[in-house]
Scaffold this active site. Structure first.
Site, PDB file in Angstrom:
ATOM      1  N   GLU A  40       0.891  -1.168   0.000  1.00 26.28           N
ATOM      2  CA  GLU A  40       0.000   0.000   0.000  1.00 26.28           C
ATOM      3  C   GLU A  40       0.922   1.209   0.000  1.00 26.28           C
ATOM      4  O   GLU A  40       1.619   1.470   0.971  1.00 26.28           O
ATOM      5  CB  GLU A  40      -0.879  -0.022   1.267  1.00 26.28           C
ATOM      6  CG  GLU A  40      -1.780   1.191   1.387  1.00 26.28           C
ATOM      7  CD  GLU A  40      -2.427   1.315   2.781  1.00 26.28           C
ATOM      8  OE1 GLU A  40      -2.874   0.291   3.341  1.00 26.28           O
ATOM      9  OE2 GLU A  40      -2.465   2.447   3.290  1.00 26.28           O
ATOM     10  N   ARG A  44       1.508  10.045   1.214  1.00 26.09           N
ATOM     11  CA  ARG A  44       2.087  10.991   2.159  1.00 26.09           C
ATOM     12  C   ARG A  44       3.309  11.641   1.546  1.00 26.09           C
ATOM     13  O   ARG A  44       3.889  12.550   2.120  1.00 26.09           O
ATOM     14  CB  ARG A  44       2.533  10.256   3.422  1.00 26.09           C
ATOM     15  CG  ARG A  44       1.379   9.845   4.243  1.00 26.09           C
ATOM     16  CD  ARG A  44       1.842   9.020   5.404  1.00 26.09           C
ATOM     17  NE  ARG A  44       0.764   8.134   5.754  1.00 26.09           N
ATOM     18  CZ  ARG A  44       0.792   7.290   6.756  1.00 26.09           C
ATOM     19  NH1 ARG A  44       1.853   7.218   7.505  1.00 26.09           N
ATOM     20  NH2 ARG A  44      -0.241   6.530   7.001  1.00 26.09           N
ATOM     21  N   LYS A 128     -10.530  -0.740   6.899  1.00 23.85           N
ATOM     22  CA  LYS A 128      -9.231  -0.537   7.556  1.00 23.85           C
ATOM     23  C   LYS A 128      -9.518  -0.030   8.967  1.00 23.85           C
ATOM     24  O   LYS A 128     -10.232   0.962   9.134  1.00 23.85           O
ATOM     25  CB  LYS A 128      -8.414   0.487   6.772  1.00 23.85           C
ATOM     26  CG  LYS A 128      -7.191   1.008   7.530  1.00 23.85           C
ATOM     27  CD  LYS A 128      -6.205   1.648   6.572  1.00 23.85           C
ATOM     28  CE  LYS A 128      -5.143   2.452   7.319  1.00 23.85           C
ATOM     29  NZ  LYS A 128      -3.881   2.521   6.611  1.00 23.85           N
TER      30      LYS A 128
END
Ligand code: 3PG
Length: 315
Positions: A40, A44, A128
């Protein structure tokens, strides 16, 4: 294959922040070499989109998704770059609706009952759970599992090799995610061997392979004498069953398949073990046994060792 089935079988999704897109392909190869061909890639860093693009182009066997997707524009860029799934850290209904409208498989971030309900009311059952440890860990998920029967979770945030199996042993866990396998520092320094080693360590912990027993295909009178000898030498328990005899973990039974016997290996999760063994090139015997929930309970390999078959059982 269904994307979420693939994610479940992988069991662990490394979460990564890449500062330099040149590191993307070596990272993907290091993860694949470690037995975890998945990542993943979080938005960021500015390099996320290009990292996804390069992994998609050069390592098509690595399941690459986009994480920390906070804006519609990031979602569009992730999809255009080739992301196979999208993950959000939190539950922003407008963003979730937008990502859903694109059709890409997604996991919304949620940490409270209210957020879980909203996700499920949108038909999203793969969620998640973030940040997992700070939000009560697996104990909280077990409490949420009652009311939210269809939910499956990807706990992320504070997960590592030490607490991995606390989560994975709960059958409502889709997979675990985390940055411990490929930290930003290790990626920046090109520590690919360390990343591969951490992958292997995590996979080993997750699968928990152990030698469970040896079956010797021999039903003659001498098998009984051999079993008794083992028992008298080592204090193993002697048992006679309808299939043969056993001395502790060593059994003797009739089988006409032509092999000398069978090495029985136990694992913590047969689905994940079978998927892993296939990935590393083992040949799976098509005669697979499943439990009542449809999970793999026992399977064999076509590979043999010194004339012995190999059988893997979920414990
Ligand atoms: C994430 O984005 O999923 C988390 O920041 C990962 O948390 P970790 O660094 O504790 O694994």
């Amino acid at each position: 294959m269904d994307m979420f089935k693939e994610i479940y079988e992988l069991g662990i999704i490394p979460v990564v922040a890449i500062d330099d897109a040149d590191n993307a392909v070596p990272l993907a190869k290091a993860l694949r070499d470690g037995g975890l061909p998945a990542a993943e890639i979080t938005f960021r860093t500015a390099a996320a989109e290009e990292a996804i693009r390069r992994i998609t182009a050069e390592c098509p066997d690595v399941l690459v998704g986009a994480g920390t997707v906070l804006t519609k524009e990031q979602c569009d860029r992730a999809i255009a770059a080739g992301a196979k799934f999208v993950v959000t850290p939190g539950f922003n209904p407008e963003m979730i609706a937008y990502i859903r409208s694109t059709g890409i498989p997604m996991m919304p971030g949620a940490a409270t009952p209210g957020e879980m309900e909203q996700a499920m009311s949108m038909g999203l059952t793969n969620i998640k759970f973030f940040p997992a440890e700070a939000n009560g860990g697996v104990a909280k998920l077990k409490a949420l599992a009652g009311p939210y029967q269809a939910a499956k979770w990807m706990p992320t945030g504070g997960v590592n090799t030490k607490n991995l199996n606390d989560y994975l042993s709960f059958d409502r866990i889709l997979c675990c995610g985390g940055t411990w396998i490929a930290t930003s520092a290790d990626i920046a320094e090109g520590k690919w061997d360390d990343i591969t080693r951490k992958c292997k360590e995590a996979v080993k912990t997750m699968l928990g392979f152990k030698l469970d027993g040896i079956v010797i295909y021999d039903s003659s009178e001498s098998a009984k004498a051999d079993a008794k000898l083992l028992c008298s030498l080592f204090g193993f328990e002697y048992k006679e069953t309808e299939n043969g005899v056993s001395a502790g973990a060593v059994s003797f039974m009739k089988d006409d398949c032509g092999a000398k016997g069978c090495i029985v290996i136990s694992t913590l999760n047969g689905d994940r073990a079978m998927s892993y063994l296939k990935r590393i090139g083992a040949e799976i015997d098509p005669d697979i046994r499943y439990d009542k929930k449809g999970r793999v309970s026992c399977f064999g390999l076509k590979n043999t060792v010194a004339g012995f078959e190999i059988c893997i059982e979920t414990k």
